[in-house]
Design a protein around this motif. Structure first.
Motif, mmCIF file in Angstrom:
data_model
loop_
_atom_site.group_PDB
_atom_site.id
_atom_site.type_symbol
_atom_site.label_atom_id
_atom_site.label_comp_id
_atom_site.label_asym_id
_atom_site.label_seq_id
_atom_site.Cartn_x
_atom_site.Cartn_y
_atom_site.Cartn_z
ATOM 1 N N ASP A 18 -34.626 8.136 -1.027
ATOM 2 C CA ASP A 18 -33.101 7.864 -1.803
ATOM 3 C C ASP A 18 -32.619 8.878 -2.529
ATOM 4 O O ASP A 18 -33.607 9.567 -2.721
ATOM 5 N N THR B 87 -19.453 7.252 3.280
ATOM 6 C CA THR B 87 -20.391 8.247 3.713
ATOM 7 C C THR B 87 -20.597 9.760 4.891
ATOM 8 O O THR B 87 -18.593 9.728 5.269
ATOM 9 N N GLY C 44 -27.217 7.292 -2.780
ATOM 10 C CA GLY C 44 -27.289 7.802 -1.924
ATOM 11 C C GLY C 44 -28.112 8.091 -0.377
ATOM 12 O O GLY C 44 -29.646 7.310 -1.051
ATOM 13 N N VAL D 187 -25.153 11.074 5.410
ATOM 14 C CA VAL D 187 -25.909 10.820 3.994
ATOM 15 C C VAL D 187 -24.172 9.441 3.008
ATOM 16 O O VAL D 187 -23.162 9.609 3.468
ATOM 17 N N TYR E 188 -23.174 6.715 0.479
ATOM 18 C CA TYR E 188 -23.111 6.749 -1.022
ATOM 19 C C TYR E 188 -22.756 5.588 -1.397
ATOM 20 O O TYR E 188 -21.662 5.312 -0.590
#
Length: 129
Positions: free
Chosen positions: A119, A81, A111, A94, A96
């Motif tokens: 997304d 993150t 993500g 975000v 991921y």
């Protein structure tokens, strides 16, 4: 212009990476927050796993330590993150995840932008460096 400078520094920093690093070129759907180059450090006895790209460079300035799980055979799932990504009206966060296939040398990256429904997705080919 700043993005080009960050990519240049990322490319130069890959020369100092360890032998167990995989550099992936990503093609994304153009939603943003997806770097065109991501470096994955494979976990070894001497080195913990890490991930580094232009988004992490902008927000943190150094590689991040992701959570890594072995999926099956040569497949690894990386999760990390990134918070504090420069965005408007406020910095973005975000989460991921990437499925890295070290045999086929491919990666699928996804993500989720906190606070939004959309997304981000990308796929790419990788090489060991």
């Amino acid at each position: 212009m700043r993005f080009i400078a960050i990519l240049s520094s990322l490319a130069m920093s890959t020369t100092a990476l360890a032998a167990q690093d995989i550099v992936c070129t990503i093609k994304s759907g153009g939603q943003g927050f997806m770097s065109p180059v991501i470096v994955f450090g494979l976990p070894t006895a001497d080195q913990p796993p890490y991930v580094f790209d232009a988004v992490i460079e902008m927000a943190k300035g150094e590689p991040m330590l992701p959570k890594v799980k072995s999926r099956s055979g040569s497949k690894l799932r990386y999760r990390w993150t990134v918070s504090g990504i420069p965005a408007r009206p406020s910095p973005a966060t975000v989460g991921y995840w990437a499925d890295l296939d070290t045999a086929a040398m491919t990666v699928t990256v996804s993500g989720s932008i906190r606070g939004f429904d959309n997304d981000i997705k990308g796929r790419g080919n990788c090489e060991k460096r």
